[in-house]
Scaffold this motif. Structure first.
Motif, mmCIF file in Angstrom:
data_model
loop_
_atom_site.group_PDB
_atom_site.id
_atom_site.type_symbol
_atom_site.label_atom_id
_atom_site.label_comp_id
_atom_site.label_asym_id
_atom_site.label_seq_id
_atom_site.Cartn_x
_atom_site.Cartn_y
_atom_site.Cartn_z
ATOM 1 N N GLY A 105 0.787 -1.234 0.000
ATOM 2 C CA GLY A 105 0.000 0.000 0.000
ATOM 3 C C GLY A 105 0.817 1.282 0.000
ATOM 4 O O GLY A 105 0.248 2.376 -0.040
ATOM 5 N N THR A 106 2.137 1.186 0.038
ATOM 6 C CA THR A 106 2.978 2.389 0.007
ATOM 7 C C THR A 106 2.914 3.050 -1.372
ATOM 8 O O THR A 106 2.960 2.364 -2.397
ATOM 9 C CB THR A 106 4.433 2.014 0.322
ATOM 10 O OG1 THR A 106 4.508 1.473 1.637
ATOM 11 C CG2 THR A 106 5.339 3.242 0.235
ATOM 12 N N LEU A 107 2.814 4.359 -1.373
ATOM 13 C CA LEU A 107 2.849 5.130 -2.618
ATOM 14 C C LEU A 107 4.056 6.046 -2.604
ATOM 15 O O LEU A 107 4.259 6.799 -1.653
ATOM 16 C CB LEU A 107 1.567 5.953 -2.789
ATOM 17 C CG LEU A 107 1.459 6.786 -4.074
ATOM 18 C CD1 LEU A 107 0.012 6.849 -4.553
ATOM 19 C CD2 LEU A 107 1.989 8.217 -3.880
ATOM 20 N N LEU A 108 4.875 5.951 -3.622
ATOM 21 C CA LEU A 108 6.031 6.833 -3.803
ATOM 22 C C LEU A 108 5.956 7.455 -5.198
ATOM 23 O O LEU A 108 5.397 6.849 -6.124
ATOM 24 C CB LEU A 108 7.338 6.062 -3.654
ATOM 25 C CG LEU A 108 7.577 5.335 -2.326
ATOM 26 C CD1 LEU A 108 8.855 4.509 -2.414
ATOM 27 C CD2 LEU A 108 7.651 6.312 -1.179
ATOM 28 N N GLY A 109 6.508 8.640 -5.336
ATOM 29 C CA GLY A 109 6.452 9.250 -6.650
ATOM 30 C C GLY A 109 7.233 10.535 -6.758
ATOM 31 O O GLY A 109 7.925 10.957 -5.815
ATOM 32 N N GLN A 110 7.109 11.161 -7.910
ATOM 33 C CA GLN A 110 7.778 12.429 -8.180
ATOM 34 C C GLN A 110 6.810 13.340 -8.921
ATOM 35 O O GLN A 110 6.262 12.964 -9.951
ATOM 36 C CB GLN A 110 9.033 12.192 -9.019
ATOM 37 C CG GLN A 110 9.835 13.449 -9.323
ATOM 38 C CD GLN A 110 11.148 13.132 -9.994
ATOM 39 O OE1 GLN A 110 12.180 12.977 -9.361
ATOM 40 N NE2 GLN A 110 11.114 13.010 -11.305
ATOM 41 N N LYS A 111 6.598 14.523 -8.363
ATOM 42 C CA LYS A 111 5.683 15.485 -8.960
ATOM 43 C C LYS A 111 6.488 16.556 -9.683
ATOM 44 O O LYS A 111 7.375 17.182 -9.107
ATOM 45 C CB LYS A 111 4.812 16.127 -7.874
ATOM 46 C CG LYS A 111 3.773 17.106 -8.377
ATOM 47 C CD LYS A 111 2.907 17.582 -7.220
ATOM 48 C CE LYS A 111 1.854 18.586 -7.683
ATOM 49 N NZ LYS A 111 2.449 19.857 -8.105
ATOM 50 N N ILE A 112 6.187 16.766 -10.960
ATOM 51 C CA ILE A 112 6.865 17.770 -11.777
ATOM 52 C C ILE A 112 6.023 19.039 -11.776
ATOM 53 O O ILE A 112 4.841 19.013 -12.132
ATOM 54 C CB ILE A 112 7.057 17.291 -13.227
ATOM 55 C CG1 ILE A 112 7.740 15.922 -13.272
ATOM 56 C CG2 ILE A 112 7.835 18.334 -14.026
ATOM 57 C CD1 ILE A 112 9.150 15.915 -12.789
ATOM 58 N N THR A 113 6.634 20.166 -11.377
ATOM 59 C CA THR A 113 5.928 21.439 -11.310
ATOM 60 C C THR A 113 6.733 22.511 -12.036
ATOM 61 O O THR A 113 7.926 22.677 -11.766
ATOM 62 C CB THR A 113 5.727 21.884 -9.847
ATOM 63 O OG1 THR A 113 5.097 20.829 -9.114
ATOM 64 C CG2 THR A 113 4.868 23.136 -9.764
ATOM 65 N N PRO A 114 6.120 23.249 -12.955
ATOM 66 C CA PRO A 114 6.858 24.340 -13.601
ATOM 67 C C PRO A 114 7.130 25.470 -12.623
ATOM 68 O O PRO A 114 6.383 25.670 -11.658
ATOM 69 C CB PRO A 114 5.915 24.798 -14.720
ATOM 70 C CG PRO A 114 4.563 24.371 -14.282
ATOM 71 C CD PRO A 114 4.755 23.115 -13.474
#
Length: 424
Positions: A105-114
């Motif tokens: 159930g772990t969620l990992l990620g990378q959010k790209i923001t201008p």
């Protein structure tokens, strides 16, 4: 041009331009003036350095319309086609946010923001550089930057060149500041009553602009500290000396500090290129500038083998590298350090400067060893995303607490412990 045997003990590097102490002190004083006095300082400094006192800092719609009346339609169409190529290339660089989930159930990620905003510096004075506008503005737009402020020093009538204004208008830039030098950089970094502060400053300039960008880095991000322009041509017996000479001079005419270097395996090509350079210099409009560049920072190096020539190129780590060998694609895999690589006789450096699509804002002074051309990523930032499930927390809690205590950070460990108790 001087011909040097690579077997000699020659230095392939030149010193990075860091400015004089007097220049650094001057830039520091200018930045403090603008930061402390805002519009008043910007107006006074523009009058001092550019010879015009401005009532309004930003270009008006009337000035834009006047610019369109003073630019040739054929040139405008060329600029539009170049902008299309540049946009198409940079659209291929875009990245997407990503997320991954585990069975626990772990969620990992990378959010790209201008970035929210960017400032683009465009050199002015007697010359106009619409290509600089396109190469800096378009990747920012592709990245999703909403607020872009362009700045360029005005002439003594308080105006910018028609090509500069028309290009900016074509790209939809509505905030065009008439200011240059360290004072413009300071205004973009700290903001004034009229000029909004930005998150990043890009674009080339003279030594005062470069020093100002170095000084404000940290308050804002910058693209790089750009040095004088450079080209290295890698050639064998297959290359045409007249092509090589023309390409060397295309860089040498930038300014006296520009560097134009040939690395070749052929003594004949070296000699003929040296003769061609002198021949082509004869009627070059910017002959004095190009001659000074060639005399001071130009050279022809003759290597014993292609391998030795390629190693020399990698040590130089040039801004622009032209590969004029019989099989240029065979060489590409061995090139480790270059800002942009131009393969074959029909891919001269000016193609990249203006039209092909890749960015012409490139690392100089050997910094291609560790840096890249200006690109869409330069106008975005990345946020790591972490969401732990109960199962994952229970599994990892003791390890986290143990590492925290190893580092002597008891509160970190207790942040874990209190949740262990709360979830039990």
């Amino acid at each position: 041009m001087k011909i040097i045997d690579l077997t000699d003990d020659v230095s392939l590097k030149r010193d990075i331009e860091a400015g004089t102490e007097k220049q650094r002190e001057s830039v520091d004083a200018i930045i403090h003036q603008v930061r402390d006095k805002g519009d008043e300082a910007l107006r006074d400094l523009t009058e001092m350095f550019d010879g015009v006192r401005l009532d309004h800092f930003f270009v008006t719609q009337e000035e834009i319309e006047e610019a369109y009346q003073n630019i040739d339609d054929t040139v405008l169409e060329s600029l539009r086609r170049a902008a299309g190529n540049i946009r198409s290339f940079h659209e291929k660089q875009t990245r997407q946010s990503w997320f991954t989930t585990s069975e626990d159930g772990t969620l990992l990620g990378q959010k790209i923001t201008p970035l929210d905003s960017a400032g683009v510096y465009v050199p002015g004075g007697k010359a106009a550089y619409p290509s600089t506008i396109m190469m800096n503005v378009i990747p920012a737009q592709v990245a999703g930057v909403k607020d872009i402020v362009m700045t360029s020093p005005p002439n003594k009538e308080g105006k910018l060149a028609p090509a500069v204004l028309a290009t900016a208008a074509e790209l939809g830039i509505t905030h065009i500041l008439k200011a240059g030098g360290a004072q413009a950089v300071a205004a973009l970094a700290y903001g004034t009553e009229s000029v909004p502060a930005v998150d990043k400053i890009t674009g080339p300039g003279n030594i005062f602009v470069a020093l100002a960008k170095r000084e404000v880095f940290g308050q804002v991000d910058i693209d790089m500290i750009a040095g004088p322009s450079e080209v290295v041509v890698l050639a064998d017996d297959y290359a045409r000396p007249d092509y090589i000479a023309a390409d060397l001079l295309s860089q040498a005419e930038h300014d006296e500090m520009a560097s134009a270097i040939l690395v070749t395996t052929s003594q004949e090509v070296a000699k003929k290129t040296s003769i061609e350079v002198e021949k082509q210099l004869a009627d070059l409009p910017r002959k004095e500038i190009a001659q000074a560049s060639v005399n001071t920072h130009g050279a022809i190096y003759v290597a014993r083998s292609l391998h030795e020539a390629i190693e020399a190129v990698n040590k130089l780590a040039p801004e622009h590298l032209e590969v004029l060998t019989e099989r240029p694609y065979d060489v590409l895999g061995m090139i480790r350090h270059a800002g942009a690589v131009f393969l074959g006789p029909l891919s001269p450096e000016p193609i990249g400067d203006y039209f092909a699509g890749p960015n012409h804002v490139l690392p100089t002074n050997g910094t291609a060893r560790f840096s890249s051309p200006l690109n869409v990523d330069d106008f975005t930032k990345k946020s790591s995303i972490i969401s732990y499930s109960k199962a994952a927390f229970s599994r990892d809690a003791d390890d986290v607490a143990a590492i925290a205590r190893l580092e002597g950070l008891e509160a970190h460990a207790r942040s874990i412990d209190i949740r262990k108790k709360g979830e039990s």
